[in-house]
Scaffold this motif. Structure first.
Motif, PDB file in Angstrom:
ATOM      1  N   GLU A 171       0.548  -1.401   0.195  1.00  0.00           N
ATOM      2  CA  GLU A 171      -0.039   0.394   0.217  1.00  0.00           C
ATOM      3  C   GLU A 171       0.508   1.493   0.059  1.00  0.00           C
ATOM      4  O   GLU A 171       0.515   2.063  -1.227  1.00  0.00           O
ATOM      5  CB  GLU A 171      -0.853  -0.246   1.347  1.00  0.00           C
ATOM      6  CG  GLU A 171      -2.186  -1.200   1.044  1.00  0.00           C
ATOM      7  CD  GLU A 171      -2.472  -1.989   2.107  1.00  0.00           C
ATOM      8  OE1 GLU A 171      -2.546  -0.925   3.383  1.00  0.00           O
ATOM      9  OE2 GLU A 171      -4.158  -2.151   2.152  1.00  0.00           O
ATOM     10  N   LEU A 172       1.771   0.984   0.709  1.00  0.00           N
ATOM     11  CA  LEU A 172       2.932   2.090   0.789  1.00  0.00           C
ATOM     12  C   LEU A 172       3.694   2.732  -1.107  1.00  0.00           C
ATOM     13  O   LEU A 172       3.835   3.660  -0.691  1.00  0.00           O
ATOM     14  CB  LEU A 172       3.905   2.792   1.954  1.00  0.00           C
ATOM     15  CG  LEU A 172       4.885   3.040   1.695  1.00  0.00           C
ATOM     16  CD1 LEU A 172       4.657   4.786   2.590  1.00  0.00           C
ATOM     17  CD2 LEU A 172       5.800   2.712   2.972  1.00  0.00           C
ATOM     18  N   ARG A 174       2.739   1.548  -3.317  1.00  0.00           N
ATOM     19  CA  ARG A 174       1.746   2.278  -3.866  1.00  0.00           C
ATOM     20  C   ARG A 174       1.607   3.835  -4.331  1.00  0.00           C
ATOM     21  O   ARG A 174       0.599   4.515  -5.548  1.00  0.00           O
ATOM     22  CB  ARG A 174       0.031   1.910  -4.109  1.00  0.00           C
ATOM     23  CG  ARG A 174      -1.305   1.883  -4.904  1.00  0.00           C
ATOM     24  CD  ARG A 174      -2.465   1.258  -5.151  1.00  0.00           C
ATOM     25  NE  ARG A 174      -2.641  -0.026  -5.294  1.00  0.00           N
ATOM     26  CZ  ARG A 174      -3.179  -0.891  -5.850  1.00  0.00           C
ATOM     27  NH1 ARG A 174      -4.203  -1.246  -4.350  1.00  0.00           N
ATOM     28  NH2 ARG A 174      -3.556  -1.829  -6.343  1.00  0.00           N
ATOM     29  N   ARG A 175       1.928   4.442  -3.521  1.00  0.00           N
ATOM     30  CA  ARG A 175       1.522   5.599  -3.072  1.00  0.00           C
ATOM     31  C   ARG A 175       2.492   6.460  -3.183  1.00  0.00           C
ATOM     32  O   ARG A 175       2.824   7.555  -3.346  1.00  0.00           O
ATOM     33  CB  ARG A 175       0.790   6.066  -1.737  1.00  0.00           C
ATOM     34  CG  ARG A 175      -0.334   5.768  -1.336  1.00  0.00           C
ATOM     35  CD  ARG A 175      -0.653   6.392   0.348  1.00  0.00           C
ATOM     36  NE  ARG A 175       0.456   6.468   1.161  1.00  0.00           N
ATOM     37  CZ  ARG A 175      -0.319   4.469   2.734  1.00  0.00           C
ATOM     38  NH1 ARG A 175      -0.751   4.254   2.111  1.00  0.00           N
ATOM     39  NH2 ARG A 175       0.810   4.427   3.187  1.00  0.00           N
ATOM     40  N   ARG A 176       4.118   4.971  -2.999  1.00  0.00           N
ATOM     41  CA  ARG A 176       5.243   6.325  -3.670  1.00  0.00           C
ATOM     42  C   ARG A 176       4.979   5.985  -5.490  1.00  0.00           C
ATOM     43  O   ARG A 176       4.958   6.132  -6.112  1.00  0.00           O
ATOM     44  CB  ARG A 176       6.104   5.905  -3.049  1.00  0.00           C
ATOM     45  CG  ARG A 176       6.036   6.500  -0.958  1.00  0.00           C
ATOM     46  CD  ARG A 176       7.222   5.954  -0.056  1.00  0.00           C
ATOM     47  NE  ARG A 176       8.576   5.620  -1.088  1.00  0.00           N
ATOM     48  CZ  ARG A 176       9.157   6.657  -0.877  1.00  0.00           C
ATOM     49  NH1 ARG A 176       9.268   7.122   0.389  1.00  0.00           N
ATOM     50  NH2 ARG A 176      10.332   6.180  -1.443  1.00  0.00           N
ATOM     51  N   ARG A 177       6.738   5.532  -5.165  1.00  0.00           N
ATOM     52  CA  ARG A 177       7.300   5.154  -6.975  1.00  0.00           C
ATOM     53  C   ARG A 177       6.971   3.893  -7.428  1.00  0.00           C
ATOM     54  O   ARG A 177       7.278   3.490  -7.899  1.00  0.00           O
ATOM     55  CB  ARG A 177       8.305   5.095  -6.827  1.00  0.00           C
ATOM     56  CG  ARG A 177       9.289   6.268  -6.501  1.00  0.00           C
ATOM     57  CD  ARG A 177      10.601   7.161  -6.932  1.00  0.00           C
ATOM     58  NE  ARG A 177      11.639   6.607  -6.350  1.00  0.00           N
ATOM     59  CZ  ARG A 177      11.584   5.904  -5.425  1.00  0.00           C
ATOM     60  NH1 ARG A 177      11.783   7.303  -4.068  1.00  0.00           N
ATOM     61  NH2 ARG A 177      12.083   5.537  -4.866  1.00  0.00           N
ATOM     62  N   LYS A 178       5.821   2.846  -6.299  1.00  0.00           N
ATOM     63  CA  LYS A 178       5.643   1.889  -6.784  1.00  0.00           C
ATOM     64  C   LYS A 178       6.551   0.879  -7.651  1.00  0.00           C
ATOM     65  O   LYS A 178       6.276  -0.081  -7.882  1.00  0.00           O
ATOM     66  CB  LYS A 178       4.426   1.635  -8.216  1.00  0.00           C
ATOM     67  CG  LYS A 178       3.127   3.146  -7.852  1.00  0.00           C
ATOM     68  CD  LYS A 178       2.515   2.936  -9.335  1.00  0.00           C
ATOM     69  CE  LYS A 178       1.000   3.566  -9.732  1.00  0.00           C
ATOM     70  NZ  LYS A 178       1.163   4.780  -8.562  1.00  0.00           N
ATOM     71  N   GLU A 300       1.135  12.421  10.686  1.00  0.00           N
ATOM     72  CA  GLU A 300       0.658  11.580   9.530  1.00  0.00           C
ATOM     73  C   GLU A 300      -0.567  10.505   9.825  1.00  0.00           C
ATOM     74  O   GLU A 300      -1.681  10.647   9.536  1.00  0.00           O
ATOM     75  CB  GLU A 300       1.820  11.438   8.823  1.00  0.00           C
ATOM     76  CG  GLU A 300       1.250  10.157   7.250  1.00  0.00           C
ATOM     77  CD  GLU A 300       0.848  11.179   5.596  1.00  0.00           C
ATOM     78  OE1 GLU A 300       1.660  12.090   6.068  1.00  0.00           O
ATOM     79  OE2 GLU A 300       0.294  10.849   5.334  1.00  0.00           O
ATOM     80  N   ALA A 305      -2.439  15.394   7.584  1.00  0.00           N
ATOM     81  CA  ALA A 305      -1.420  15.256   6.586  1.00  0.00           C
ATOM     82  C   ALA A 305      -0.461  16.515   6.412  1.00  0.00           C
ATOM     83  O   ALA A 305      -0.139  17.059   6.077  1.00  0.00           O
ATOM     84  CB  ALA A 305      -2.284  14.989   5.180  1.00  0.00           C
ATOM     85  N   ARG A 309       3.219  17.828   6.312  1.00  0.00           N
ATOM     86  CA  ARG A 309       3.844  17.884   4.595  1.00  0.00           C
ATOM     87  C   ARG A 309       4.600  19.061   5.473  1.00  0.00           C
ATOM     88  O   ARG A 309       5.841  19.695   5.021  1.00  0.00           O
ATOM     89  CB  ARG A 309       2.834  18.162   4.187  1.00  0.00           C
ATOM     90  CG  ARG A 309       2.880  16.750   2.733  1.00  0.00           C
ATOM     91  CD  ARG A 309       2.258  17.600   1.598  1.00  0.00           C
ATOM     92  NE  ARG A 309       0.869  17.989   1.892  1.00  0.00           N
ATOM     93  CZ  ARG A 309      -0.542  17.150   1.763  1.00  0.00           C
ATOM     94  NH1 ARG A 309       0.280  15.888   1.912  1.00  0.00           N
ATOM     95  NH2 ARG A 309      -1.069  17.652   2.005  1.00  0.00           N
TER      96      ARG A 309
END
Ligand code: IPM
Ligand code: MG
Length: 350
Positions: A171-172, A174-178, A300, A305, A309
């Motif tokens: 899941e992480l 998927r939110r980053r560079r996959k 986070e 969020a 950031r």
């Protein structure tokens, strides 16, 4: 106004100093983003253990009523080896089932890495360390006569424990560079085949995430030679411990790192990855960068969020503008660094 309930464990050595520095950054984030934290200090430490204040499983249980816990550092040179780790660190991780140990490896400034020619673009990965299983913190069985003993501890992995950490990592990613890399030693520790199985099984749900797998020895080499090839690493408790110190070194040292001990949706513990560093305690020279990074991870987790950031951005801005000169003890005064970051959070400079 949204209120989050926080427990704060300053702990030992430089722990209380870096924690209060990080809390001043949290104050700034609260003012800018309009939320509030209700903070309860817990006097848990290795030093406390030496004074007879032992942390027990019954004391961990009530922490479930908090939203998050901010931890400084636990460790005292006179405490029996492994005791505070067992009572407090593993007590929290296992007691609260904090199965994710999230360790972002971020290079804040080109000058901080010991790797020649590497820049902030090359070093940006996250280690997802399993935090409740493995041989870690297991009881030891000792047998045989003096001089000819055998000692034994069990290394345990469960399907449920393995799949849930692998899923979190997917899941992480998927939110980053996959890109997800499994790090194990399944050629020599045959039981770790269960991680390969989990990668394949859970991976079926994430066709958009590219995966590969690496033995831990090779992964250490690649981290040093080609850190840019990693996005998210998922690994076991023991290997995650080792690989994350190497990762932190690549990003400039232990002083740079923050980590979250997380159970998604439940109370979780956030801490810098450095230890109590007794020789720097009380001098106001410890770097609060790891503790401030822990606050960003905590925000986070709390669903703030934008604030997360802003804190992360303020750290980066501090390095860019040369207001933060390093992550080692003595590279700046603890509170000067914290105030510079807090100001940047407040002013929205990030
Ligand atoms: C860490 C630390 C701990 C661990 C120690 C203090 C038990 O090294 O958080 O990485 O091994 O998990
Ligand atoms: Mg460690």
């Amino acid at each position: 106004m949204k209120t989050h309930r926080l427990a704060v464990i300053g702990g030992d050595g430089i722990g209380p100093e870096v924690t209060s520095a990080a809390l001043s950054v949290l104050d700034a984030a609260e003012r800018r983003f309009g939320f509030h934290t209700e903070r309860t200090a817990l006097e848990w430490s290795a030093e406390g253990y030496l004074r007879g204040l032992k942390v027990t499983a019954e004391m961990i249980e009530p922490l479930r009523s908090y939203d998050a816990i901010l931890l400084g550092a636990i460790g005292h040179p006179d405490a029996p080896r492994g005791q505070p780790e067992h009572d407090i660190i593993f007590g929290l991780r296992r007691g609260l089932d904090l199965y994710v140990n999230l360790r972002p490896i971020v290079l804040y400034h080109d000058s901080l890495t010991p790797l020649r020619g590497r820049t902030t673009k090359d070093i940006d990965l996250t280690i997802v360390r399993e935090n409740t299983e493995d041989v870690y913190g297991r009881p030891v069985e000792r047998s045989g006569p003096p001089g000819d003993e055998t000692v034994k501890s069990e290394m345990i992995f469960t399907r449920r424990g393995t799949e849930r950490i692998v899923r979190y990592a997917f899941e992480l990613a998927r939110r980053r560079r996959k890109k997800l890399t499994l790090v194990d030693k399944s050629n020599a520790l045959r039981l770790q085949e269960i991680y390969r199985e989990a990668l394949a099984a859970v991976g079926a749900e994430f066709p958009d995430v590219e995966t590969d797998a690496m033995y831990v020895d090779a992964a250490c080499m690649w981290l040093v030679l080609h850190p840019e090839r990693f996005d998210v690493i998922v690994t076991t408790n023991l290997f995650g411990d080792i690989v994350s110190d190497l990762g932190a070194a690549v990003a400039g040292g232990l002083g740079s790192g923050a980590s979250g001990n997380i159970h998604p949706g439940r109370v979780s513990v956030f801490e810098p990855i450095h230890g109590s560093a007794p020789k720097y305690a009380g001098q106001g020279v410890a770097s609060p960068v790891g503790a401030i990074g822990a606050v960003a991870l905590m925000l986070e987790h709390l669903g703030q969020a934008d604030a997360a950031r802003a804190v992360d951005g303020a750290l980066r801005e501090g390095f860019r503008a040369d207001r933060i000169k390093g992550v080692d003890a003595g590279s700046g005064r603890t509170m000067d660094v914290a105030y510079a970051v807090a100001r940047s959070v407040r002013e929205g400079a990030a």
